[in-house]
Design a protein around this motif. Structure first.
Motif, mmCIF file in Angstrom:
data_model
loop_
_atom_site.group_PDB
_atom_site.id
_atom_site.type_symbol
_atom_site.label_atom_id
_atom_site.label_comp_id
_atom_site.label_asym_id
_atom_site.label_seq_id
_atom_site.Cartn_x
_atom_site.Cartn_y
_atom_site.Cartn_z
ATOM 1 N N UNK A 250 44.890 63.589 43.973
ATOM 2 C CA UNK A 250 44.145 64.784 43.589
ATOM 3 C C UNK A 250 44.068 64.954 42.075
ATOM 4 N N UNK A 251 44.765 64.082 41.327
ATOM 5 C CA UNK A 251 44.669 64.125 39.871
ATOM 6 C C UNK A 251 45.892 64.633 39.146
ATOM 7 N N UNK B 37 53.719 63.157 49.785
ATOM 8 C CA UNK B 37 53.245 64.244 48.924
ATOM 9 C C UNK B 37 52.894 63.733 47.536
ATOM 10 N N UNK B 38 53.704 62.806 47.022
ATOM 11 C CA UNK B 38 53.410 62.214 45.710
ATOM 12 C C UNK B 38 52.057 61.510 45.748
ATOM 13 N N UNK B 39 51.805 60.755 46.805
ATOM 14 C CA UNK B 39 50.519 60.053 46.926
ATOM 15 C C UNK B 39 49.352 61.043 46.951
ATOM 16 N N UNK C 226 43.912 69.938 46.968
ATOM 17 C CA UNK C 226 42.907 68.980 47.434
ATOM 18 C C UNK C 226 41.485 69.550 47.372
ATOM 19 N N UNK C 227 41.344 70.706 46.736
ATOM 20 C CA UNK C 227 40.031 71.318 46.528
ATOM 21 C C UNK C 227 39.619 71.069 45.082
ATOM 22 N N UNK C 228 38.728 70.105 44.823
ATOM 23 C CA UNK C 228 38.452 69.676 43.442
ATOM 24 C C UNK C 228 38.036 70.805 42.513
#
Length: 389
Positions: A35-36, A28-30, A114-116
């Motif tokens: 994702x920023x 999850x950290x990765x 994960x949706x920019x």
């Protein structure tokens, strides 16, 4: 990954409270970092578990905090017809341990970040707080919450994603669990009056707790919305003795109180301890009765008229209704420590939580994902008001 793919990944990690969770946390950290997000972890004393806190957007007051726990309850002793740690489709239901409580919500959060276009160019922070050991007394959130408070992190609202069928939870009761132990004097039962029965001592305590329950039902603090609107006292386990013809010298009792947020929990605790002390004082030399607190967390009550709650309500599905939860959450701790509005809302129904063949409806996941997108926009995309004339 989509929410369903994330749910499959999350369920495949058997993060039972008695086990570690680092494999899941590292992944999850990765994903959050990619994702920023700015991410920090909070390991437990064993180094086998960790909570994590992630921030998207500016480091400033306001915004939204999404809260969830990663641990699940055990499956031993349950009659599962599907593999508990594999996601299994049956019609429109997704089965697996934690699908409802509460990895379904976590899966929607991970899909969201994960949706920019959602997490980029935020005007206010979007926080993700994921804990461990919620199921054994809201243990793992506390060190992380202490750090949040010490750093002055103050979101406009905390959303705890426990399953509410996408209704908005405005309250839940607090809880304190206890273990009482008594030590008596063993003897053959033919001479029982010459002994001190450890079970009898706890029976006297149980009788006192039942009288306490009657008082609370008649005269105690009340909060509307609950099936039991007053505080309750419940004995769950009483054990002791080895044979019917032996007076038991040791006995144990497990019991709890559950109370609305407006109840004086310290007064309830003091009443129990006074009762236990009086019974202990009456025992002969060499005999004891002791009470120890095992876990405790506060209740939650949230004003539906608070501006942040009204804003969150506007993000909910039209069918959503206010509700008051029969189960506890970490929400009371967030409200107590941060002094911010806290609501509970997430996909699934707790009637399926902790059960064999636990499941969540696919449409609940989709509804939660849409809701989180609206909430992130409402709390984190809005530009702060200008301070210049």
């Amino acid at each position: 990954m989509r929410a369903i793919d994330w749910l499959e990944h999350l369920v495949s990690h058997p993060t039972i409270s008695s086990a570690g969770n680092l494999d899941l946390v590292h992944g999850l950290v990765d994903a959050l970092s990619a994702a920023g997000a700015v991410v920090e972890t909070f390991p437990d004393e064993t180094g086998n578990k960790a909570a994590l806190l992630a921030r998207f957007g500016p480091d400033m007051p306001g915004g939204l905090m999404l809260s969830a726990h990663l641990d699940v309850v055990p499956v031993e002793g349950q009659d599962w017809t599907v593999p508990p740690f594999e996601l299994t489709w049956r019609g429109e239901r997704l089965h697996g341990r934690g699908t409802t409580d509460m990895k379904g919500f976590v899966a929607c959060v991970m899909d969201l970040i994960e949706t920019p276009e959602i997490v980029q160019d935020l005007a206010k922070p979007l926080w993700i707080a994921l804990s461990y050991d919620e199921e054994v007394g809201c243990v793992g959130v506390r060190p992380m919450l202490a750090a949040i408070a010490e750093r002055g992190i103050h979101p406009d609202l905390v959303l705890v994603g426990e399953p509410t069928s996408m209704n908005i939870g405005l309250g839940h009761k607090g809880k304190t669990a206890y273990r009482a132990r008594s030590r008596g004097i063993a003897r053959h039962s033919a001479e029982a009056p010459l002994a001190v029965n450890a079970l009898h001592a706890l029976g006297d305590l149980m009788a006192g707790l039942r009288r306490m329950q009657e008082d609370l039902a008649r005269d105690g603090v009340r909060e509307d919305g609950y099936s039991v609107p007053y505080s309750s006292v419940h004995v769950g386990v009483l054990s002791g003795g080895t044979a019917v013809n032996v007076v038991p010298s040791e006995a144990t009792m497990l019991f709890e109180t559950r109370f609305p947020a407006s109840e004086d929990a310290a007064a309830l605790d003091a009443r129990i301890r006074t009762m236990a002390q009086e019974l202990d004082d009456a025992l002969p030399d060499g005999c004891r009765l002791t009470v120890k607190e095992l876990l405790s967390y506060p209740g939650l009550t949230t004003d539906a008229a608070a501006p942040a709650v009204q804003r969150m309500t506007g993000c909910l599905p039209e069918t959503a209704r206010p509700c008051w939860l029969s189960f506890g959450t970490e929400g009371g701790l967030f409200a107590e420590r941060l002094d911010v509005p806290v609501v509970v809302c997430g996909p699934g129904d707790m009637a399926q939580g902790h059960q064999p063949d636990e499941f969540i409806e696919a449409e609940q996941l989709a509804e939660c994902r849409r809701f989180l997108e609206r909430a992130a926009a409402a709390f984190c995309k809005e530009r702060p008001a200008s301070t210049t004339g």
